[in-house]
Design an enzyme around this catalytic site. Structure first.
Site, short mmCIF file in Angstrom:
data_model
loop_
_atom_site.label_atom_id
_atom_site.label_comp_id
_atom_site.label_asym_id
_atom_site.label_seq_id
_atom_site.Cartn_x
_atom_site.Cartn_y
_atom_site.Cartn_z
N TRP A 10 0.82 -1.22 0.00
CA TRP A 10 0.00 0.00 0.00
C TRP A 10 0.85 1.27 0.00
O TRP A 10 0.34 2.35 -0.22
CB TRP A 10 -0.94 0.00 1.20
N LYS A 11 2.13 1.15 0.32
CA LYS A 11 3.02 2.32 0.42
C LYS A 11 2.45 3.34 1.40
O LYS A 11 1.74 2.96 2.33
CB LYS A 11 3.26 2.93 -0.97
N HIS A 96 12.68 -2.61 -0.57
CA HIS A 96 11.93 -2.00 -1.67
C HIS A 96 12.78 -0.89 -2.30
O HIS A 96 13.49 -0.18 -1.60
CB HIS A 96 10.59 -1.44 -1.17
N GLU A 98 12.11 1.96 -3.28
CA GLU A 98 11.89 3.31 -2.73
C GLU A 98 12.68 3.48 -1.43
O GLU A 98 13.15 4.58 -1.13
CB GLU A 98 10.39 3.55 -2.52
N GLY A 174 5.24 1.93 -10.67
CA GLY A 174 4.41 3.14 -10.65
C GLY A 174 4.48 3.94 -11.94
O GLY A 174 4.03 5.08 -11.99
N SER A 214 3.90 -2.16 -12.03
CA SER A 214 2.73 -1.85 -12.88
C SER A 214 1.94 -3.10 -13.27
O SER A 214 1.44 -3.21 -14.39
CB SER A 214 3.15 -1.05 -14.11
N GLY A 235 1.61 -2.61 -6.27
CA GLY A 235 1.51 -1.30 -5.64
C GLY A 235 0.17 -0.67 -5.90
O GLY A 235 -0.83 -0.97 -5.26
N GLY A 236 0.13 0.22 -6.91
CA GLY A 236 -1.07 1.00 -7.20
C GLY A 236 -2.36 0.20 -7.26
O GLY A 236 -3.39 0.59 -6.68
C1 PEP Z 1 5.70 -1.66 -5.83
O1 PEP Z 1 6.02 -0.55 -5.48
O2 PEP Z 1 6.01 -2.64 -5.14
C2 PEP Z 1 4.96 -1.79 -7.09
C3 PEP Z 1 5.03 -2.92 -7.73
O3 PEP Z 1 4.24 -0.68 -7.51
P1 PEP Z 1 3.28 -0.56 -8.80
O4 PEP Z 1 2.48 -1.84 -8.87
O5 PEP Z 1 2.42 0.63 -8.51
O6 PEP Z 1 4.17 -0.38 -9.97
#
Ligand code: PEP
Length: 251
Positions: A10-11, A96, A98, A174, A214, A235-236
């Site tokens: 969920w970040k 991660h 980030e 993302g 993504s 993620g998203g």
């Molecule tokens: C993530 O940050 O682990 C990720 C996969 O993000 P997203 O699916 O939004 O690219």
């Protein structure tokens, strides 16, 4: 044992009320499907105890998105592995991109975090992946190999066997730009070989390696169909129960 897994990251999203609502929605949706994979949500620290109270962890696993590289003490603002475990969570995302990029997490720091998490019986979901420049200059296999070797290869085979790995090409996170299923498979097969060379074929074959970047209901089926891709770190698309379930049911 190698498992298919879909894990949400969920970040830094959702208030407590929104997060509990989303967790309840996913928990409820899972009752109506015969999921062919383990399903996990990794939420902000602030949400863990409240989410643990409203989900059935036999069907929906719960994890944190990070933990500290110290066990306790004067580290203002940090949250330790024992604290995470005390909420009822049983997984933790570590490494991660980030965290590596914005908070300077090195392999040395991550090695400590992995050990602290394992000591609390938390299952690390350990992320690795190259940045765009490394994809373009062709060093991506070496980069990912080094990330694994530096942070994880001091572990015993038994402890390595407790990890979940997540290959997340940073250029796909993302950005809406997904690695192709073939690019994912090529890297996952490479990762499995790196593990086999160190720990043997059995450990490598038993390791779940997730793809992240993504991933959406529209592309999950193709990516998950590859033999070395054991699911996704999302993620998203994990922030909406329907899209997350669309990925879960891609298996
Ligand atoms: C993530 O940050 O682990 C990720 C996969 O993000 P997203 O699916 O939004 O690219």
């Amino acid at each position: 044992m190698r498992k298919n897994i879909v894990a949400g990251n969920w970040k830094m999203n959702t208030t407590l009320a929104e997060g509990v609502g989303l967790a309840k929605d996913v928990n409820e949706a899972l009752k109506g499907v015969d999921a062919k994979c383990d399903v996990i949500i990794c939420t902000p620290f602030t949400h863990l105890a409240s989410v643990a109270a409203v989900i059935d962890q036999k069907k929906l696993g719960l994890g944190a998105e990070n933990c500290a590289d110290h066990i306790k003490g004067a580290y203002t603002g940090e949250v330790s592995a024992p604290m995470v475990a005390s909420t009822g969570a049983t997984y933790v995302i570590l490494g991660h991109s980030e965290r590596r990029q914005y908070y300077g997490e090195t392999s040395e720091i991550l090695k400590t975090k992995v050990n602290l998490a394992l000591a609390e019986n938390l299952t690390p979901i350990f992320c690795i992946g190259e940045v765009l420049e490394e994809r373009e200059n062709g060093t991506y296999f070496d980069v990912v190999t080094k990330q694994i070797q530096e942070a994880l290869f001091d572990l015993s085979a038994e402890d390595f066997g407790k990890l979940i790995l997540a290959y997340e090409p940073v250029w796909a996170i993302g950005t809406g730009k997904t690695a192709t299923a073939d690019q994912a498979e090529e890297m996952h097969a490479h990762i499995r070989k790196v593990i086999a060379d160190k720990y043997g074929k059995e450990v490598a074959d038993n390791c779940s390696i997730l793809y992240g970047g993504s991933c959406k209901p529209t592309n999950a089926k193709e990516i998950f169909s590859k033999p070395d891709v054991d699911g996704g770190l999302i993620g998203g698309a994990a922030l909406d129960a329907a899209s997350f379930m669309g990925i879960v049911t891609a298996f």
